[in-house]
Design a protein around this motif. Structure first.
Motif, PDB file in Angstrom:
ATOM      1  N   VAL A 197      -7.645   4.282  -1.453  1.00 57.95           N
ATOM      2  CA  VAL A 197      -8.103   3.380  -1.395  1.00 57.95           C
ATOM      3  C   VAL A 197      -9.021   3.537  -0.828  1.00 57.95           C
ATOM      4  N   SER A 198      -9.365   4.836   0.296  1.00 56.62           N
ATOM      5  CA  SER A 198     -10.779   4.489   0.745  1.00 56.62           C
ATOM      6  C   SER A 198     -11.308   5.224   0.625  1.00 56.62           C
ATOM      7  N   ALA A 232       0.451  -0.916   0.069  1.00 55.00           N
ATOM      8  CA  ALA A 232      -0.202   0.081   0.208  1.00 55.00           C
ATOM      9  C   ALA A 232       0.821   1.337  -0.029  1.00 55.00           C
ATOM     10  N   GLN A 265      -5.171  -4.478  -4.735  1.00 53.44           N
ATOM     11  CA  GLN A 265      -6.487  -4.119  -4.358  1.00 53.44           C
ATOM     12  C   GLN A 265      -7.170  -2.991  -3.140  1.00 53.44           C
ATOM     13  N   HIS A 266      -5.327  -2.698  -2.270  1.00 54.99           N
ATOM     14  CA  HIS A 266      -5.560  -2.392  -1.203  1.00 54.99           C
ATOM     15  C   HIS A 266      -4.408  -1.269  -1.894  1.00 54.99           C
ATOM     16  N   GLU A 267      -4.791  -0.598  -2.352  1.00 56.34           N
ATOM     17  CA  GLU A 267      -2.489  -0.059  -2.694  1.00 56.34           C
ATOM     18  C   GLU A 267      -3.376   1.867  -3.690  1.00 56.34           C
ATOM     19  N   ARG A 315     -13.401   0.154  -2.261  1.00 53.33           N
ATOM     20  CA  ARG A 315     -12.271   0.449  -3.288  1.00 53.33           C
ATOM     21  C   ARG A 315     -13.090   0.963  -4.784  1.00 53.33           C
TER      22      ARG A 315
END
Lengths: 246, 246
Positions: A102-103, A5, B70-72, A109
């Motif tokens: 991401v958020s 991340a 996915q979390h990047e 996502r």
DNA sequence: TTTAATTGTGTAAAATATACACAAAGTAAA
DNA sequence: TTTACTTTGTGTATATTTTACACAATTAAA
């Protein structure tokens, strides 16, 4: 399988074959398009917003967005969404920037691609008004849902730059317009005042205006001449700009 | 569930709640980043390419890409990929455009976001050389894999415009450089020749160059003075450009 | 017919961009 | 040590572009 991340870790270089299998399976992300649709009316720059219906953002306004279909070109998605939300097609639409924190979206996502459009408020009546769709003064746009304020700001800045380099503005005017109309437009979008004589001189020097030999009607003062924009000539003369300037 | 590929059909306006559930399930798309990394060496503009290892494109060169995790964050993915493919970090990286044709990638639906980077070839030795990674003259870049030629072209055009409006170029030079170095850089990137005296005049007038009172070494002719770029002063004086010009 | 508003127009001054040439500083080779 | 070679450093005259600015003409409304 690794995902990182923060961009600081590394992982082994993966062959495209490996990527290929991933494409088939996991590692996919929801992708949306958000449209920032600018218009011009009553000498003010406007933007189209809808009411967000997510609980979390219940009182807030948001841009016109939707997910991109699995089998839908990105550009096509933008045109579809514009049509779907407003009933309009055959308008100018341009990609501006993608937003991929991401958020950024509460539903999970979602990476979104922002597109801008410029439409003539008077000559493109909205055919669909769901979700309280309507025009807002750009000055009054604050505190949008999600990260839409950030997206809107980026698009507004993009527009201000873009309109100085390309004759976008003519999309916001009726086919026939006076020079005052044109100047009002630039002043509204750039949020500045310009000298009337120099503005004229500049546009006449460009030589892209066609004098159609008609006058304004129903104005309570001396009527101005009306012009059309010569798109063909513009396309041919388009300037290859070289000049360091920062 | 409807998806449309041509943007001409409409479907009912969907609430964001509905979208929310879709995000959790289907309708996701593989997302990649492709880096177009420009460098400058021997007075030529270069770009980093790797050998594509997809059968279909076996003999072709391609950009440095990978899927986004996915979390990047999107930006983080770009920095990761640059580091992963080259071993380099702490370089300038900017998003340029997203490419999302349905059939752009043979491995399935992959939307890609292009990022550009400018690095100093001499002062950033590549630490990883997998997939035949190396610098190519931009002039020799033709017939890349996938739609990478199109992406490269867009990024090259972007660079030419960008460098005229922002002092990007200084990233391609050593910290101390001569005015000739600077001019060579602009001439290479813009693919043009400029008058030496006027070029100097222009940069001195900008007043962003710091004379560090050193001279070039080991040149077979009169040595030139060396300068540094004054980033702080630039940030403060950055010009708010207003001027219609197309 | 007078008033109010806005269009249409030109010029002088300032700033910027362009074209252009020669002396000075260093290296390399005789 | 002299000469040839290469490239730096500099200034000026001209053309182009930008800016600032004022007054007469046209229409509607009072």
């Amino acid at each position: 399988m690794t995902t990182v991340a923060n961009g600081k870790m590394t992982k082994p270089v993966k062959s495209l074959m490996a990527i290929q299998s991933e494409v088939q399976s996991s590692n996919r992300i929801a992708l949306s398009v958000d449209c920032v649709i600018f218009g011009f009316d009553e000498n003010k720059l406007k933007v189209l917003l809808i009411r967000s219906d997510l609980k979390k953002y219940q009182s807030k306004w948001s841009l016109l967005g939707d997910l991109v279909g699995q089998h839908e070109d990105l550009d096509a998605a933008a045109y579809r969404i514009l049509k779907q939300r407003t009933g309009l097609d055959d308008v100018y639409l341009e990609q501006v920037h993608s937003f991929g924190s991401v958020s950024r979206h509460p539903a999970g996502r979602v990476v979104t691609v922002a597109y801008c459009s410029l439409i003539n408020v008077r000559h493109h009546k909205l055919k669909i008004l769901d979700n309280e769709l309507h025009w807002h003064d750009v000055q009054s746009v604050t505190d949008l849902a999600f990260d839409h304020q950030q997206i809107f700001n980026a698009c507004y800045q993009w527009l201000q730059k873009r309109i100085q380099e390309h004759p976008l503005g003519f999309n916001l005017l009726p086919k026939k317009f006076s020079l005052r109309d044109l100047q009002n437009l630039y002043e509204a979008i750039l949020d500045t005042k310009m000298d009337r004589r120099n503005f004229r001189k500049k546009f006449f020097a460009m030589d892209f205006l066609i004098d159609i030999d008609e006058m304004e009607q129903d104005v309570p003062h001396r009527p101005g001449k009306l012009y059309k924009f010569n798109y063909d000539k513009y396309e041919k003369k388009k300037k290859k700009w070289v000049g360091i300037d920062f």
